[in-house]
Structure formats: C-alpha cells, structure tokens
Design a protein around this motif. Structure first.
Motif, PDB file in Angstrom:
ATOM      1  N   SER A 207      19.592   2.186  -0.381  1.00  0.00           N
ATOM      2  CA  SER A 207      19.236   0.440  -1.280  1.00  0.00           C
ATOM      3  C   SER A 207      17.570  -0.081  -1.101  1.00  0.00           C
ATOM      4  CB  SER A 207      20.012  -0.667  -0.565  1.00  0.00           C
ATOM      5  OG  SER A 207      19.918  -0.924   0.409  1.00  0.00           O
ATOM      6  N   ARG A 208      17.296   0.535  -0.006  1.00  0.00           N
ATOM      7  CA  ARG A 208      15.800  -0.167   0.268  1.00  0.00           C
ATOM      8  C   ARG A 208      14.871   0.993  -0.463  1.00  0.00           C
ATOM      9  NH1 ARG A 208      12.414  -3.442   0.760  1.00  0.00           N
ATOM     10  NH2 ARG A 208      13.431  -4.322   3.432  1.00  0.00           N
ATOM     11  N   GLU A 209      15.738   2.605  -0.864  1.00  0.00           N
ATOM     12  CA  GLU A 209      14.706   3.841  -1.180  1.00  0.00           C
ATOM     13  C   GLU A 209      14.865   3.333  -2.580  1.00  0.00           C
ATOM     14  OE1 GLU A 209      15.200   7.122   1.629  1.00  0.00           O
ATOM     15  OE2 GLU A 209      17.594   6.373   0.329  1.00  0.00           O
ATOM     16  N   GLN A 210      16.030   2.907  -2.730  1.00  0.00           N
ATOM     17  CA  GLN A 210      16.130   2.231  -4.178  1.00  0.00           C
ATOM     18  C   GLN A 210      14.842   1.919  -5.512  1.00  0.00           C
ATOM     19  OE1 GLN A 210      20.066   2.639  -6.511  1.00  0.00           O
ATOM     20  NE2 GLN A 210      19.978   0.523  -6.868  1.00  0.00           N
ATOM     21  N   GLU A 211      15.081   0.671  -4.198  1.00  0.00           N
ATOM     22  CA  GLU A 211      13.851  -0.828  -4.524  1.00  0.00           C
ATOM     23  C   GLU A 211      12.279   0.141  -4.719  1.00  0.00           C
ATOM     24  OE1 GLU A 211      15.678  -4.156  -2.528  1.00  0.00           O
ATOM     25  OE2 GLU A 211      14.781  -3.101  -0.812  1.00  0.00           O
ATOM     26  N   VAL A 212      12.589   0.793  -3.800  1.00  0.00           N
ATOM     27  CA  VAL A 212      10.882   1.640  -3.687  1.00  0.00           C
ATOM     28  C   VAL A 212      10.916   2.762  -4.604  1.00  0.00           C
ATOM     29  CG1 VAL A 212       9.941   3.097  -2.793  1.00  0.00           C
ATOM     30  CG2 VAL A 212      10.981   1.245  -0.982  1.00  0.00           C
ATOM     31  N   LEU A 213      12.284   3.370  -5.472  1.00  0.00           N
ATOM     32  CA  LEU A 213      11.805   3.966  -6.332  1.00  0.00           C
ATOM     33  C   LEU A 213      11.737   2.824  -8.031  1.00  0.00           C
ATOM     34  CD1 LEU A 213      12.345   6.577  -8.011  1.00  0.00           C
ATOM     35  CD2 LEU A 213      15.091   6.538  -7.881  1.00  0.00           C
ATOM     36  N   THR A 214      12.206   2.178  -7.576  1.00  0.00           N
ATOM     37  CA  THR A 214      12.119   1.084  -9.344  1.00  0.00           C
ATOM     38  C   THR A 214      10.665   0.074  -9.265  1.00  0.00           C
ATOM     39  OG1 THR A 214      14.644   0.694  -9.129  1.00  0.00           O
ATOM     40  CG2 THR A 214      12.868  -0.455 -10.064  1.00  0.00           C
ATOM     41  N   LEU A 215      10.002   0.691  -8.169  1.00  0.00           N
ATOM     42  CA  LEU A 215       8.558  -0.325  -8.301  1.00  0.00           C
ATOM     43  C   LEU A 215       8.042   1.211  -8.208  1.00  0.00           C
ATOM     44  CD1 LEU A 215       8.371  -2.590  -5.346  1.00  0.00           C
ATOM     45  CD2 LEU A 215       9.100  -3.099  -7.184  1.00  0.00           C
ATOM     46  N   VAL A 216       7.957   2.228  -7.990  1.00  0.00           N
ATOM     47  CA  VAL A 216       7.622   3.418  -8.199  1.00  0.00           C
ATOM     48  C   VAL A 216       7.752   3.671  -9.915  1.00  0.00           C
ATOM     49  CG1 VAL A 216       7.425   6.157  -7.850  1.00  0.00           C
ATOM     50  CG2 VAL A 216       7.056   5.013  -6.230  1.00  0.00           C
ATOM     51  N   GLY A 217       8.592   3.512 -10.488  1.00  0.00           N
ATOM     52  CA  GLY A 217       8.899   3.813 -11.766  1.00  0.00           C
ATOM     53  C   GLY A 217       8.154   2.699 -13.147  1.00  0.00           C
ATOM     54  N   ARG A 218       7.626   1.847 -12.460  1.00  0.00           N
ATOM     55  CA  ARG A 218       7.214   0.531 -12.671  1.00  0.00           C
ATOM     56  C   ARG A 218       5.432   0.959 -12.894  1.00  0.00           C
ATOM     57  NH1 ARG A 218      10.789  -4.805 -10.387  1.00  0.00           N
ATOM     58  NH2 ARG A 218      12.393  -4.220 -12.080  1.00  0.00           N
ATOM     59  N   GLY A 219       5.029   1.749 -12.035  1.00  0.00           N
ATOM     60  CA  GLY A 219       3.729   1.659 -12.348  1.00  0.00           C
ATOM     61  C   GLY A 219       3.113   1.066 -10.526  1.00  0.00           C
ATOM     62  N   ARG A 220       3.633   1.290  -9.368  1.00  0.00           N
ATOM     63  CA  ARG A 220       3.299  -0.194  -8.414  1.00  0.00           C
ATOM     64  C   ARG A 220       2.340   1.043  -7.076  1.00  0.00           C
ATOM     65  NH1 ARG A 220       2.461  -5.080  -9.241  1.00  0.00           N
ATOM     66  NH2 ARG A 220       3.182  -5.721  -7.088  1.00  0.00           N
ATOM     67  N   SER A 221       1.675   0.893  -6.773  1.00  0.00           N
ATOM     68  CA  SER A 221       1.066   1.353  -6.050  1.00  0.00           C
ATOM     69  C   SER A 221       1.528   1.149  -4.380  1.00  0.00           C
ATOM     70  CB  SER A 221      -0.513   1.650  -5.590  1.00  0.00           C
ATOM     71  OG  SER A 221      -0.588   0.143  -5.096  1.00  0.00           O
ATOM     72  N   ASN A 222       1.138   2.560  -3.266  1.00  0.00           N
ATOM     73  CA  ASN A 222       2.282   2.221  -2.236  1.00  0.00           C
ATOM     74  C   ASN A 222       1.736   0.443  -1.165  1.00  0.00           C
ATOM     75  OD1 ASN A 222       3.493   4.184  -2.401  1.00  0.00           O
ATOM     76  ND2 ASN A 222       1.736   6.424  -0.853  1.00  0.00           N
ATOM     77  N   SER A 223       0.401  -0.126  -1.591  1.00  0.00           N
ATOM     78  CA  SER A 223      -0.201  -1.289  -1.276  1.00  0.00           C
ATOM     79  C   SER A 223       0.827  -2.185  -2.015  1.00  0.00           C
ATOM     80  CB  SER A 223      -1.863  -1.222  -1.348  1.00  0.00           C
ATOM     81  OG  SER A 223      -2.225  -0.785  -2.238  1.00  0.00           O
ATOM     82  N   GLU A 224       0.505  -1.631  -3.905  1.00  0.00           N
ATOM     83  CA  GLU A 224       1.297  -2.628  -3.654  1.00  0.00           C
ATOM     84  C   GLU A 224       2.932  -3.390  -3.945  1.00  0.00           C
ATOM     85  OE1 GLU A 224      -0.978  -3.320  -8.201  1.00  0.00           O
ATOM     86  OE2 GLU A 224       0.779  -1.712  -7.662  1.00  0.00           O
ATOM     87  N   ILE A 225       3.284  -1.712  -3.292  1.00  0.00           N
ATOM     88  CA  ILE A 225       5.036  -2.002  -3.258  1.00  0.00           C
ATOM     89  C   ILE A 225       5.371  -2.256  -1.386  1.00  0.00           C
ATOM     90  CG2 ILE A 225       7.094  -0.096  -2.559  1.00  0.00           C
ATOM     91  CD1 ILE A 225       5.774   1.849  -4.353  1.00  0.00           C
ATOM     92  N   ALA A 226       3.866  -1.862  -0.896  1.00  0.00           N
ATOM     93  CA  ALA A 226       4.533  -2.396   0.789  1.00  0.00           C
ATOM     94  C   ALA A 226       4.289  -3.972   0.550  1.00  0.00           C
ATOM     95  CB  ALA A 226       3.647  -2.515   1.643  1.00  0.00           C
ATOM     96  N   GLN A 227       3.419  -5.064  -0.152  1.00  0.00           N
ATOM     97  CA  GLN A 227       3.373  -5.864  -0.078  1.00  0.00           C
ATOM     98  C   GLN A 227       4.378  -6.873  -1.250  1.00  0.00           C
ATOM     99  OE1 GLN A 227       0.332  -7.110  -2.905  1.00  0.00           O
ATOM    100  NE2 GLN A 227       0.341  -9.574  -2.111  1.00  0.00           N
ATOM    101  N   ASP A 228       5.360  -6.106  -2.124  1.00  0.00           N
ATOM    102  CA  ASP A 228       6.019  -6.959  -2.429  1.00  0.00           C
ATOM    103  C   ASP A 228       7.739  -6.512  -1.698  1.00  0.00           C
ATOM    104  OD1 ASP A 228       4.533  -6.892  -4.820  1.00  0.00           O
ATOM    105  OD2 ASP A 228       5.425  -5.219  -5.917  1.00  0.00           O
ATOM    106  N   LEU A 229       7.840  -5.716  -1.198  1.00  0.00           N
ATOM    107  CA  LEU A 229       9.187  -5.227   0.017  1.00  0.00           C
ATOM    108  C   LEU A 229       9.049  -6.069   1.424  1.00  0.00           C
ATOM    109  CD1 LEU A 229       9.719  -2.182  -1.321  1.00  0.00           C
ATOM    110  CD2 LEU A 229      11.041  -4.500  -2.571  1.00  0.00           C
ATOM    111  N   PHE A 230       7.573  -6.499   1.525  1.00  0.00           N
ATOM    112  CA  PHE A 230       6.946  -7.131   2.750  1.00  0.00           C
ATOM    113  C   PHE A 230       7.293  -5.966   4.089  1.00  0.00           C
ATOM    114  CE2 PHE A 230       8.609 -10.460   0.412  1.00  0.00           C
ATOM    115  CZ  PHE A 230       7.673 -10.986   0.611  1.00  0.00           C
ATOM    116  N   ILE A 231       6.926  -4.628   3.418  1.00  0.00           N
ATOM    117  CA  ILE A 231       7.198  -3.334   4.794  1.00  0.00           C
ATOM    118  C   ILE A 231       5.314  -2.983   4.602  1.00  0.00           C
ATOM    119  CG2 ILE A 231       9.340  -3.106   4.030  1.00  0.00           C
ATOM    120  CD1 ILE A 231       8.918  -0.846   2.833  1.00  0.00           C
ATOM    121  N   THR A 232       5.734  -2.145   5.611  1.00  0.00           N
ATOM    122  CA  THR A 232       3.434  -2.139   6.126  1.00  0.00           C
ATOM    123  C   THR A 232       3.553  -0.195   4.870  1.00  0.00           C
ATOM    124  OG1 THR A 232       4.364   0.526   7.620  1.00  0.00           O
ATOM    125  CG2 THR A 232       4.289  -1.826   8.249  1.00  0.00           C
ATOM    126  N   VAL A 233       2.296  -0.197   4.750  1.00  0.00           N
ATOM    127  CA  VAL A 233       1.958   0.840   4.166  1.00  0.00           C
ATOM    128  C   VAL A 233       2.595   2.046   4.724  1.00  0.00           C
ATOM    129  CG1 VAL A 233       0.458   2.605   2.406  1.00  0.00           C
ATOM    130  CG2 VAL A 233       0.107  -0.473   2.865  1.00  0.00           C
TER     131      VAL A 233
END
Length: 217
Positions: free
Chosen positions: A155-181
């Motif tokens: 489920s976490r990987e699916q969340e990451v994949l969704t954000l990648v699909g929206r064009g989010r960078s690694n740092s933006e994904i980390a911020q959105d999901l409250f995880i480290t880069v």
C-alpha cells in the motif's frame, strides 16, 4: 572531471550545429558525435558509448522511436532524451514505451535543454511541462497496453507510485508521506524492479495504466 558525453541525432544539420555550438560552451557537456538518421544513431551509440543521445523523432531510414528501442535494448548504458517539435509528433509516447528517459521540445529555453541533458545523464527522467498533458492524453487514448504480469506492491508503494505519476519529486513525496528522502528512494527503487520499469518516466506510465492517476482533460 570528464563531461557528459552526448550524441546528437537529428536530420536537420542546422539543429545539430546549434546544439553542438551550445554544448561547446558548456564545460560539463561534450558532443562526441552526430547522426543524421536513426540507423546512424544506433550505430554511433554502439561505437562511441555516449551517456546521452539527444534524439529527434522524425528522421529518414529509421525514425527516433525505433532507434530509441534498439538503443534501450542494447548492451550499452546510453540514455535517450527526445528533443522534438512536439506539435508535429502526435505519437511521441511511443518513444517512451521504447525506453526514452525524457522529452524536451525544441522551443524550450536553451538552458532548459542543457538541464534536461544533465537530468537524464544523472539517471533520472524528465518530461517537459508543455509535453506532459498531450503526452499522457495520447498515451491514454492509444491502444490498450498488454496485460501486465501480476506484481504485488504494498500500500505504501502504491502511494509512492501515485505521487510519482503526479510528477512529484522524491523530496516532495517524502514530505507528503512524512517519510525520509532515503526511504522514498528505496520505495522508488523497489517499484522499478517490481514493475520492470526502466526509469521514472515509465513509472508514470504504470501509474496511469493502473488507474492511480486520472488522465488530463
């Protein structure tokens, strides 16, 4: 430190000349060869081992899509940046399926084209903002993709994949999901392996194929 080795593939001598002059004034980029058609681009890639091939789509003898497919399937590590007049190429997404790592358009600012070469050379992927909407629209409107072999993602990987699909960078994904880069990078690396994706651009396609991101209107 050696520069990024670049092969220019375009059937218009003026375009190649302009890019060559531009990159000659850029210390970290080195033009190692030029190709006037796709077949020549494939041959020179094998001979010269460039880091990045800047590839036009419409060329004689072999177009940029087929050339990209052969380069991506070959034994080398060259990555392909498509540089095209996008309004004339309604099926650019075919090059993405073939293994291109990025798309830029010829009317972009010169500094942005150079930046795109550096991004692709670094192993990341790039789609010019002006390309994204039509690229995805063409992709979604095209033939249905072949069924994907079942790949279990968390489920976490699916969340990451969704954000990648929206064009989010690694740092933006980390911020959105409250995880480290670093954790984000690990998730992306696992997604690349599980989904048999060459790079981040192909992960964007996977996100659309799986319905995780809505196509643009």
């Amino acid at each position: 430190m050696s520069g990024i080795r670049v092969l220019l593939a375009d059937d218009q001598p003026l375009v190649r000349s302009g890019l060559r002059v531009l990159m000659a004034d850029t210390p970290d980029l080195e033009v190692v060869g030029e190709a006037a058609n796709g077949a020549e681009a494939v041959r020179l890639t094998a001979e010269l081992a460039p880091d990045v091939v800047v590839m036009d789509i419409r060329m004689p003898e072999m177009d940029g899509i087929e050339a990209t497919r052969r380069i991506a399937a070959g034994p080398g590590t060259a990555r392909v940046l498509i540089l095209t007049t996008f309004d004339e190429d309604d099926h650019v997404y075919g090059a993405l399926r073939a293994g291109a790592s990025g798309f830029a358009v010829k009317d972009m600012a010169l500094d942005d084209i150079l930046a795109a070469v550096r991004v692709v050379a670094a192993g990341d992927a790039l789609i010019a903002p002006g390309v994204t909407r039509r690229l995805i629209a063409d992709f979604v409107g095209g033939p249905a993709p072949a069924p994907e072999r079942a790949s279990v993602i968390t489920s976490r990987e699916q969340e990451v994949l969704t954000l990648v699909g929206r064009g989010r960078s690694n740092s933006e994904i980390a911020q959105d999901l409250f995880i480290t880069v670093a954790t984000t990078k690990s998730h992306v690396a696992r997604l690349l392996t599980k989904l048999d994706a060459r790079d981040r651009v192909q992960l964007v396609i996977k996100a659309y194929e799986r319905g995780l991101v809505a196509p643009p209107r």
